[in-house]
Motif scaffolding. Structure first.
Motif, PDB file in Angstrom:
ATOM      1  N   LEU A   3      32.112 -48.108  10.111  1.00 23.88           N
ATOM      2  CA  LEU A   3      31.187 -47.854  11.206  1.00 23.88           C
ATOM      3  C   LEU A   3      31.950 -47.191  12.347  1.00 23.88           C
ATOM      4  CD1 LEU A   3      29.295 -51.285  11.304  1.00 23.88           C
ATOM      5  CD2 LEU A   3      28.569 -49.176  10.173  1.00 23.88           C
ATOM      6  N   VAL A   4      31.328 -46.201  12.962  1.00 18.79           N
ATOM      7  CA  VAL A   4      31.902 -45.577  14.153  1.00 18.79           C
ATOM      8  C   VAL A   4      30.892 -45.758  15.282  1.00 18.79           C
ATOM      9  CG1 VAL A   4      32.798 -43.476  15.213  1.00 18.79           C
ATOM     10  CG2 VAL A   4      33.189 -43.897  12.779  1.00 18.79           C
ATOM     11  N   TYR A   5      31.324 -46.458  16.316  1.00 18.21           N
ATOM     12  CA  TYR A   5      30.455 -46.748  17.462  1.00 18.21           C
ATOM     13  C   TYR A   5      30.902 -45.892  18.639  1.00 18.21           C
ATOM     14  CZ  TYR A   5      28.086 -49.349  21.173  1.00 18.21           C
ATOM     15  OH  TYR A   5      27.301 -49.701  22.249  1.00 18.21           O
ATOM     16  N   VAL A   6      30.075 -44.921  19.001  1.00 17.13           N
ATOM     17  CA  VAL A   6      30.384 -44.037  20.125  1.00 17.13           C
ATOM     18  C   VAL A   6      29.540 -44.487  21.312  1.00 17.13           C
ATOM     19  CG1 VAL A   6      30.607 -41.654  20.909  1.00 17.13           C
ATOM     20  CG2 VAL A   6      30.750 -42.173  18.455  1.00 17.13           C
ATOM     21  N   PHE A   7      30.202 -44.912  22.365  1.00 22.61           N
ATOM     22  CA  PHE A   7      29.500 -45.480  23.515  1.00 22.61           C
ATOM     23  C   PHE A   7      30.207 -45.053  24.794  1.00 22.61           C
ATOM     24  CE2 PHE A   7      33.075 -48.056  24.088  1.00 22.61           C
ATOM     25  CZ  PHE A   7      32.894 -49.016  25.088  1.00 22.61           C
ATOM     26  N   ALA A 176      27.643 -44.294  10.239  1.00 24.17           N
ATOM     27  CA  ALA A 176      28.366 -44.738   9.044  1.00 24.17           C
ATOM     28  C   ALA A 176      29.143 -43.525   8.544  1.00 24.17           C
ATOM     29  CB  ALA A 176      27.400 -45.228   7.978  1.00 24.17           C
ATOM     30  N   VAL A 177      30.442 -43.695   8.363  1.00 30.10           N
ATOM     31  CA  VAL A 177      31.284 -42.585   7.914  1.00 30.10           C
ATOM     32  C   VAL A 177      31.946 -42.973   6.594  1.00 30.10           C
ATOM     33  CG1 VAL A 177      33.265 -41.130   8.482  1.00 30.10           C
ATOM     34  CG2 VAL A 177      31.694 -41.851  10.291  1.00 30.10           C
ATOM     35  N   THR A 183      26.559 -40.523   8.553  1.00 37.86           N
ATOM     36  CA  THR A 183      25.143 -40.896   8.558  1.00 37.86           C
ATOM     37  C   THR A 183      24.799 -41.619   9.854  1.00 37.86           C
ATOM     38  OG1 THR A 183      25.243 -41.221   6.163  1.00 37.86           O
ATOM     39  CG2 THR A 183      23.331 -42.132   7.313  1.00 37.86           C
ATOM     40  N   PRO A 184      23.860 -41.087  10.657  1.00 37.14           N
ATOM     41  CA  PRO A 184      23.443 -41.792  11.871  1.00 37.14           C
ATOM     42  C   PRO A 184      22.705 -43.084  11.534  1.00 37.14           C
ATOM     43  CG  PRO A 184      22.761 -39.471  11.909  1.00 37.14           C
ATOM     44  CD  PRO A 184      23.178 -39.788  10.502  1.00 37.14           C
ATOM     45  N   LEU A 185      23.100 -44.167  12.160  1.00 38.97           N
ATOM     46  CA  LEU A 185      22.449 -45.467  11.957  1.00 38.97           C
ATOM     47  C   LEU A 185      21.619 -45.884  13.166  1.00 38.97           C
ATOM     48  CD1 LEU A 185      25.419 -47.465  10.362  1.00 38.97           C
ATOM     49  CD2 LEU A 185      23.570 -46.254   9.173  1.00 38.97           C
ATOM     50  N   ALA A 186      22.030 -45.447  14.344  1.00 39.51           N
ATOM     51  CA  ALA A 186      21.300 -45.797  15.567  1.00 39.51           C
ATOM     52  C   ALA A 186      21.659 -44.819  16.667  1.00 39.51           C
ATOM     53  CB  ALA A 186      21.634 -47.216  16.017  1.00 39.51           C
ATOM     54  N   HIS A 187      20.675 -44.532  17.500  1.00 43.55           N
ATOM     55  CA  HIS A 187      20.914 -43.684  18.670  1.00 43.55           C
ATOM     56  C   HIS A 187      20.080 -44.231  19.818  1.00 43.55           C
ATOM     57  CE1 HIS A 187      21.840 -40.178  21.065  1.00 43.55           C
ATOM     58  NE2 HIS A 187      20.553 -40.026  21.305  1.00 43.55           N
ATOM     59  N   ARG A 198      19.012 -48.425   7.313  1.00 44.53           N
ATOM     60  CA  ARG A 198      19.649 -47.108   7.260  1.00 44.53           C
ATOM     61  C   ARG A 198      21.009 -47.178   6.576  1.00 44.53           C
ATOM     62  NH1 ARG A 198      17.979 -46.559  13.518  1.00 44.53           N
ATOM     63  NH2 ARG A 198      15.742 -46.256  13.164  1.00 44.53           N
ATOM     64  N   LEU A 199      21.685 -48.302   6.786  1.00 43.52           N
ATOM     65  CA  LEU A 199      22.988 -48.493   6.156  1.00 43.52           C
ATOM     66  C   LEU A 199      22.836 -48.623   4.641  1.00 43.52           C
ATOM     67  CD1 LEU A 199      26.025 -48.888   6.636  1.00 43.52           C
ATOM     68  CD2 LEU A 199      25.570 -51.315   7.030  1.00 43.52           C
TER      69      LEU A 199
END
Length: 205
Positions: A3-7, A176-177, A183-187, A198-199
């Motif tokens: 998981l990659v969390y960009v915040f 998700a990478v 793959t985008p899981l949430a925005h 989505r996962l």
């Protein structure tokens, strides 16, 4: 897969996503989590908070939608409108905390947002990182030293570049990478159940 969390630590919607993030991480201990700072308030956007007239209204909406807490101390901090949100400083702090406990990056990102949005502490202040580190049982002196050092500054710049290279344009974004597939899981906003669906789909494709 990871998981990659960009915040951004100064993003109210990221604060609102903390509960979902915590739930997703607890449901999927097998997935490593990379936390990346996005750089929302940098350059010409590093101005007194009064210049963003929508803050209070947006926070009310975030609280209503996500149940996120915005504390009285935070309200006092921004009340006169002079406080400057500096995402570069916050990204240096994220890098310092992440370096101290890489496997706890998501938990520490959430703790840092609570320090601002609940406790009303500036993310430009070394004392904030001392407090967060102490409460997390980390070596506080090492975290503060890292926050003030050149490596954290380099790491912050690398984070901003990483977010851009992933095509992220808004925060929070959960991806998700797997190999070269992203793959985008949430925005912005999603429940843990929505992320899970989505996962599951990403894992079968």
């Amino acid at each position: 897969m990871k998981l990659v969390y960009v915040f951004d630590a100064y993003c109210g919607w990221s604060h609102g996503f903390s509960g979902t993030l915590s739930e997703v991480v607890s449901r999927h201990p097998e997935l490593p989590v990379e936390v990346v700072s996005g750089g929302l308030f940098t350059g010409h956007r590093r101005v007194p908070i009064r210049e963003f007239g929508y803050v209070q209204g947006a926070n009310a909406k975030i609280a209503e939608l996500t149940g996120a807490e915005f504390g009285e101390a935070y309200g006092r901090l921004i009340a006169d409108g002079t406080f400057v949100m500096d995402s570069e400083a916050a990204a240096r702090g994220v890098a310092a905390l992440r370096g101290a406990a890489p496997a706890r990056s998501a938990e520490l990102a959430t703790a840092l947002q609570r320090a601002f949005y609940v406790d009303g502490l500036s993310l430009s202040d070394p004392a904030t990182y001392r407090k967060v580190a102490e409460e997390a049982g980390l070596h506080a002196d090492a975290v503060v030293s890292a926050f003030e050092g050149s490596e954290a500054r380099i790491a912050a710049g690398a984070d901003f570049h990483r977010a851009a290279s992933l095509g992220v344009t808004g925060f929070p974004t959960l991806l998700a990478v797997a190999g070269g597939r992203v793959t985008p899981l949430a925005h912005g906003h999603a429940t843990a159940d929505e992320v899970d669906r989505r996962l599951a789909s990403a894992r079968t494709h």
